[in-house]
Design a protein around this motif. Structure first.
Motif, PDB file in Angstrom:
ATOM      1  N   UNK A 153       0.839  -1.205   0.000  1.00 58.68           N
ATOM      2  CA  UNK A 153       0.000   0.000   0.000  1.00 58.68           C
ATOM      3  C   UNK A 153       0.874   1.256   0.000  1.00 58.68           C
ATOM      4  N   UNK A 154       1.955   1.220   0.763  1.00 59.22           N
ATOM      5  CA  UNK A 154       2.864   2.357   0.805  1.00 59.22           C
ATOM      6  C   UNK A 154       3.547   2.558  -0.550  1.00 59.22           C
ATOM      7  N   UNK A 155       3.901   1.452  -1.188  1.00 57.64           N
ATOM      8  CA  UNK A 155       4.572   1.538  -2.488  1.00 57.64           C
ATOM      9  C   UNK A 155       3.651   2.108  -3.556  1.00 57.64           C
ATOM     10  N   UNK A 156       2.339   1.863  -3.421  1.00 61.39           N
ATOM     11  CA  UNK A 156       1.399   2.403  -4.406  1.00 61.39           C
ATOM     12  C   UNK A 156       1.346   3.927  -4.350  1.00 61.39           C
ATOM     13  N   UNK A 157       1.598   4.498  -3.194  1.00 61.50           N
ATOM     14  CA  UNK A 157       1.570   5.956  -3.043  1.00 61.50           C
ATOM     15  C   UNK A 157       2.820   6.617  -3.607  1.00 61.50           C
ATOM     16  N   UNK A 158       3.903   5.868  -3.730  1.00 64.08           N
ATOM     17  CA  UNK A 158       5.129   6.416  -4.315  1.00 64.08           C
ATOM     18  C   UNK A 158       4.924   6.592  -5.815  1.00 64.08           C
ATOM     19  N   UNK A 159       5.176   7.772  -6.294  1.00 64.74           N
ATOM     20  CA  UNK A 159       5.022   8.035  -7.718  1.00 64.74           C
ATOM     21  C   UNK A 159       6.315   7.658  -8.427  1.00 64.74           C
ATOM     22  N   UNK A 160       6.193   6.774  -9.358  1.00 66.36           N
ATOM     23  CA  UNK A 160       7.359   6.338 -10.118  1.00 66.36           C
ATOM     24  C   UNK A 160       7.389   7.077 -11.442  1.00 66.36           C
ATOM     25  N   UNK A 161       8.462   7.795 -11.692  1.00 72.40           N
ATOM     26  CA  UNK A 161       8.615   8.473 -12.976  1.00 72.40           C
ATOM     27  C   UNK A 161       9.554   7.627 -13.828  1.00 72.40           C
ATOM     28  N   UNK A 162       9.100   7.233 -15.007  1.00 70.52           N
ATOM     29  CA  UNK A 162       9.961   6.418 -15.860  1.00 70.52           C
ATOM     30  C   UNK A 162      11.172   7.221 -16.320  1.00 70.52           C
ATOM     31  N   UNK A 163      12.289   6.579 -16.503  1.00 72.45           N
ATOM     32  CA  UNK A 163      13.487   7.305 -16.955  1.00 72.45           C
ATOM     33  C   UNK A 163      13.286   7.821 -18.371  1.00 72.45           C
ATOM     34  N   UNK A 164      13.858   8.980 -18.630  1.00 77.65           N
ATOM     35  CA  UNK A 164      13.749   9.549 -19.969  1.00 77.65           C
ATOM     36  C   UNK A 164      14.812   8.907 -20.850  1.00 77.65           C
ATOM     37  N   UNK A 165      14.384   8.389 -21.971  1.00 80.68           N
ATOM     38  CA  UNK A 165      15.289   7.739 -22.897  1.00 80.68           C
ATOM     39  C   UNK A 165      15.635   8.739 -23.989  1.00 80.68           C
ATOM     40  N   UNK A 166      16.886   9.065 -24.091  1.00 79.95           N
ATOM     41  CA  UNK A 166      17.335  10.012 -25.103  1.00 79.95           C
ATOM     42  C   UNK A 166      17.879   9.244 -26.298  1.00 79.95           C
ATOM     43  N   UNK A 167      17.576   9.756 -27.482  1.00 78.92           N
ATOM     44  CA  UNK A 167      18.055   9.137 -28.703  1.00 78.92           C
ATOM     45  C   UNK A 167      19.560   9.372 -28.828  1.00 78.92           C
ATOM     46  N   UNK A 168      20.253   8.357 -29.262  1.00 75.14           N
ATOM     47  CA  UNK A 168      21.699   8.477 -29.444  1.00 75.14           C
ATOM     48  C   UNK A 168      21.993   9.404 -30.607  1.00 75.14           C
ATOM     49  N   UNK A 169      22.890  10.346 -30.389  1.00 74.39           N
ATOM     50  CA  UNK A 169      23.323  11.269 -31.433  1.00 74.39           C
ATOM     51  C   UNK A 169      24.803  11.015 -31.662  1.00 74.39           C
ATOM     52  N   UNK A 170      25.149  10.725 -32.897  1.00 70.30           N
ATOM     53  CA  UNK A 170      26.537  10.380 -33.193  1.00 70.30           C
ATOM     54  C   UNK A 170      27.455  11.590 -33.015  1.00 70.30           C
ATOM     55  N   UNK A 171      28.725  11.307 -32.918  1.00 68.07           N
ATOM     56  CA  UNK A 171      29.722  12.350 -32.696  1.00 68.07           C
ATOM     57  C   UNK A 171      29.753  13.334 -33.863  1.00 68.07           C
ATOM     58  N   UNK A 172      29.617  12.821 -35.074  1.00 71.18           N
ATOM     59  CA  UNK A 172      29.621  13.684 -36.252  1.00 71.18           C
ATOM     60  C   UNK A 172      28.416  14.604 -36.288  1.00 71.18           C
ATOM     61  N   UNK A 173      27.250  14.052 -35.926  1.00 72.11           N
ATOM     62  CA  UNK A 173      26.031  14.865 -35.902  1.00 72.11           C
ATOM     63  C   UNK A 173      26.130  15.959 -34.845  1.00 72.11           C
ATOM     64  N   UNK A 174      26.713  15.609 -33.696  1.00 70.89           N
ATOM     65  CA  UNK A 174      26.894  16.615 -32.650  1.00 70.89           C
ATOM     66  C   UNK A 174      27.827  17.718 -33.119  1.00 70.89           C
ATOM     67  N   UNK A 175      28.871  17.349 -33.851  1.00 65.37           N
ATOM     68  CA  UNK A 175      29.819  18.342 -34.362  1.00 65.37           C
ATOM     69  C   UNK A 175      29.152  19.258 -35.379  1.00 65.37           C
ATOM     70  N   UNK A 176      28.301  18.678 -36.252  1.00 70.18           N
ATOM     71  CA  UNK A 176      27.590  19.496 -37.241  1.00 70.18           C
ATOM     72  C   UNK A 176      26.654  20.478 -36.551  1.00 70.18           C
ATOM     73  N   UNK A 177      25.941  19.993 -35.549  1.00 73.63           N
ATOM     74  CA  UNK A 177      25.001  20.855 -34.831  1.00 73.63           C
ATOM     75  C   UNK A 177      25.732  21.978 -34.112  1.00 73.63           C
ATOM     76  N   UNK A 178      26.867  21.653 -33.509  1.00 67.87           N
ATOM     77  CA  UNK A 178      27.664  22.666 -32.824  1.00 67.87           C
ATOM     78  C   UNK A 178      28.181  23.706 -33.814  1.00 67.87           C
TER      79      UNK A 178
END
Length: 81
Positions: free
Chosen positions: A15-40
């Motif tokens: 019952x106590x665990x049901x009251x705890x709000x679990x936020x799922x981890x945010x999954x970030x899309x992988x960005x390659x090193x080259x793409x990061x360099x282009x964006x920068x």
């Protein structure tokens, strides 16, 4: 601890665990090193353009401008003859 107390303890934990709000981890899309360099590089170019007092231009705007000038120049060459 007898069986009844164990059951009560487990249900209380659940019952106590049901009251705890679990936020799922945010999954970030992988960005390659080259793409990061282009964006920068694009960000730095935009910042440099703003520092110089110019508006940053999109790639599509630049290509349309060049094609329009090419067409204008070709029209001028045909009119001279």
């Amino acid at each position: 601890m007898n069986r009844k107390q164990k059951m009560i303890k487990k249900t209380a934990k659940r019952a106590k665990a049901r009251h705890n709000k679990h936020t799922p981890p945010t999954v970030k899309k992988y960005v390659s090193k080259g793409d990061r360099a282009k964006e920068l590089a694009q960000e730095q170019a935009a910042a440099a353009a703003l520092a110089n007092g110019k508006q940053p231009q999109d790639d599509t705007a630049q290509t349309t401008d060049t094609t329009e000038t090419d067409v204008a120049q070709s029209d001028m060459t045909t009119d001279k003859s």
